[in-house]
Design a protein around this motif. Structure first.
Motif, short mmCIF file in Angstrom:
data_model
loop_
_atom_site.label_atom_id
_atom_site.label_comp_id
_atom_site.label_asym_id
_atom_site.label_seq_id
_atom_site.Cartn_x
_atom_site.Cartn_y
_atom_site.Cartn_z
N LEU A 104 0.74 -1.21 -0.02
CA LEU A 104 -0.17 0.04 0.15
C LEU A 104 0.98 1.04 0.05
O LEU A 104 0.40 2.13 -0.65
CB LEU A 104 -0.99 -0.19 1.12
CG LEU A 104 -2.11 -1.13 1.36
CD1 LEU A 104 -2.83 -0.91 2.35
CD2 LEU A 104 -2.93 -0.67 0.06
N LYS A 158 2.05 1.21 -3.60
CA LYS A 158 0.84 1.17 -4.87
C LYS A 158 -0.40 1.77 -4.59
O LYS A 158 -1.18 2.33 -5.35
CB LYS A 158 0.62 -0.17 -5.19
CG LYS A 158 1.78 -1.13 -5.85
CD LYS A 158 2.30 -0.68 -7.03
CE LYS A 158 3.36 -1.63 -7.60
NZ LYS A 158 3.71 -1.02 -9.19
N GLY A 159 -0.37 2.24 -3.24
CA GLY A 159 -1.74 2.76 -2.60
C GLY A 159 -1.85 4.28 -3.14
O GLY A 159 -1.00 4.89 -3.53
N LYS A 160 -3.12 4.69 -3.18
CA LYS A 160 -3.41 6.15 -3.24
C LYS A 160 -3.12 6.87 -1.88
O LYS A 160 -2.73 6.23 -0.93
CB LYS A 160 -4.93 6.16 -3.63
CG LYS A 160 -5.32 5.63 -4.96
CD LYS A 160 -6.83 5.75 -4.96
CE LYS A 160 -7.40 5.03 -6.26
NZ LYS A 160 -8.72 5.09 -6.46
N LYS A 161 -3.05 8.00 -2.15
CA LYS A 161 -2.70 8.78 -0.94
C LYS A 161 -3.47 8.81 0.17
O LYS A 161 -3.06 8.70 1.36
CB LYS A 161 -3.06 10.31 -1.27
CG LYS A 161 -2.61 11.39 -0.33
CD LYS A 161 -2.63 12.87 -0.62
CE LYS A 161 -2.35 13.91 0.43
NZ LYS A 161 -2.58 15.40 0.04
N GLU A 162 -4.99 8.59 -0.04
CA GLU A 162 -6.01 8.21 1.22
C GLU A 162 -5.48 7.00 1.83
O GLU A 162 -5.47 7.01 3.21
CB GLU A 162 -7.32 8.33 0.57
CG GLU A 162 -7.68 9.75 0.12
CD GLU A 162 -7.28 9.81 -1.27
OE1 GLU A 162 -6.91 8.95 -1.71
OE2 GLU A 162 -7.76 11.12 -1.62
N GLU A 163 -5.20 5.98 1.03
CA GLU A 163 -4.88 4.51 1.60
C GLU A 163 -3.49 4.64 2.23
O GLU A 163 -3.53 3.87 3.51
CB GLU A 163 -4.70 3.53 0.40
CG GLU A 163 -6.16 3.49 -0.40
CD GLU A 163 -5.88 2.59 -1.54
OE1 GLU A 163 -7.12 1.99 -2.03
OE2 GLU A 163 -4.85 2.70 -2.14
N ARG A 164 -2.69 5.33 1.80
CA ARG A 164 -1.34 5.51 2.54
C ARG A 164 -1.55 6.11 3.88
O ARG A 164 -0.87 5.90 4.92
CB ARG A 164 -0.16 6.13 1.82
CG ARG A 164 0.12 5.49 0.56
CD ARG A 164 1.41 6.00 0.23
NE ARG A 164 1.28 7.32 -0.49
CZ ARG A 164 0.89 7.86 -1.67
NH1 ARG A 164 0.64 6.96 -2.49
NH2 ARG A 164 0.81 8.96 -2.04
N TYR A 165 -2.50 7.30 3.88
CA TYR A 165 -2.51 7.95 5.28
C TYR A 165 -3.28 6.89 6.15
O TYR A 165 -3.14 7.11 7.36
CB TYR A 165 -3.74 9.17 4.82
CG TYR A 165 -3.86 9.99 6.03
CD1 TYR A 165 -3.09 10.86 6.70
CD2 TYR A 165 -5.09 9.86 6.72
CE1 TYR A 165 -3.46 11.54 7.83
CE2 TYR A 165 -5.73 10.49 7.77
CZ TYR A 165 -4.33 11.42 8.28
OH TYR A 165 -4.67 12.13 9.31
N LYS A 190 -7.16 -5.36 -3.26
CA LYS A 190 -6.64 -4.34 -4.20
C LYS A 190 -5.90 -5.23 -5.27
O LYS A 190 -5.69 -4.81 -6.31
CB LYS A 190 -5.95 -3.33 -3.26
CG LYS A 190 -5.29 -2.16 -4.40
CD LYS A 190 -4.69 -1.02 -3.55
CE LYS A 190 -4.06 -0.07 -4.31
NZ LYS A 190 -5.15 0.68 -4.91
#
Length: 278
Positions: free
Chosen positions: A38, A41-48, A99
């Protein structure tokens, strides 16, 4: 805690606790791989949500240095395993796997990926059947039937209101989950300590309470029936015990009766004794 000592384990304490209470490190490995995936490859929201949480926990409650030098001084070592409850492993692994599968092209590759991940999750950890097949509860209260029968008789004998009872350890630890009107003569932490647990403390008890409860435990657990019967009965009165419940097969039955306790009823393999003032 589970035979693990912070002073002896040092910086390896965190790992030892997880392995002891988590079974193995398969799930932890999957969690770390999910966080890494994550993060890359994750989006900003996912990383947060997932990565930031994992990093924060890693630098605080799972930091070996923090555990050794801070939590140790705060007296939280004996319950440290509870910190693993806040680690969102299942949520993170499930999200990352979804994912990964969703990122595959439709067709055999997606199904193969899903099957491979499912196999790792199902067979990589401890089997839920390792301890045998789950058993259905005896009743709607999820308590042993004999415990319910004993509680019913105690209320028939003592009437409504609170009743101070000496239960054997097995009943002592669960009876108030069913009926909170019973006051336990034997403190829960005292019973656990007597059984060898090092995750609890008897600091809340006075020296006299510890002495009296130890004498009672020695008898009802059949560990030492050589105690003077007058001393045993005095301890019962000091702790304001009103009743004692023993298994009918207990070697302590004759001792308790000879000591002066009055057998009242026998129900479901247990004998109820009344403790009277002398």
């Amino acid at each position: 805690m589970g035979g693990i000592n912070l002073n002896e384990s040092g910086l390896d304490f965190v790992r030892q606790v997880f392995v002891t209470f988590g079974g193995n490190t398969t799930v932890l490995t999957l969690f770390l791989l999910s966080v890494l995936y994550l993060a890359l490859k994750g989006k900003k929201e996912e990383r947060y949500v997932f990565v930031t949480t994992a990093v924060f926990l890693a630098f605080t409650v799972y930091n070996p240095f923090a555990v050794k030098y801070i939590l140790g001084k705060l007296g939280m070592v004996n319950v440290y395993y509870r910190f693993f409850w806040i680690l969102p492993m299942v949520l993170t692994i499930g999200y990352a796997c979804t994912k990964v599968v969703g990122g595959q092209k439709k067709g055999w590759r997606r199904y193969l990926t899903a099957a491979a991940l499912a196999a790792v999750i199902c067979f990589g950890g401890n089997s839920v059947l390792a301890g045998g097949l789950p058993k259905l509860p005896d009743n709607q209260y999820k308590m042993p039937d004999d415990l319910l029968a004993v509680c019913t008789v105690l209320h028939e004998e003592a009437g409504e209101g609170t009743v101070r009872v000496v239960f054997e350890p097995d009943f002592n630890l669960i009876v108030r989950q069913y009926d909170a009107s019973f006051e336990l003569v034997l403190d829960r932490d005292m019973v656990l300590t007597y059984q060898g647990s090092n995750t609890v403390s008897t600091d809340a008890l006075t020296e006299q309470e510890i002495e009296d409860e130890t004498k009672i435990l020695q008898i009802i657990t059949q560990m030492d029936l050589s105690l003077d019967q007058k001393e045993f009965y005095r301890s019962l009165r000091e702790m304001n015990a009103e009743y004692i419940v023993l298994s009918s097969s207990s070697a302590a039955v004759s001792y308790v009766e000879t000591a002066g306790c009055i057998p009242v009823r026998e129900v479901e393999g247990h004998i109820i004794f009344r403790v009277e003032e002398k």
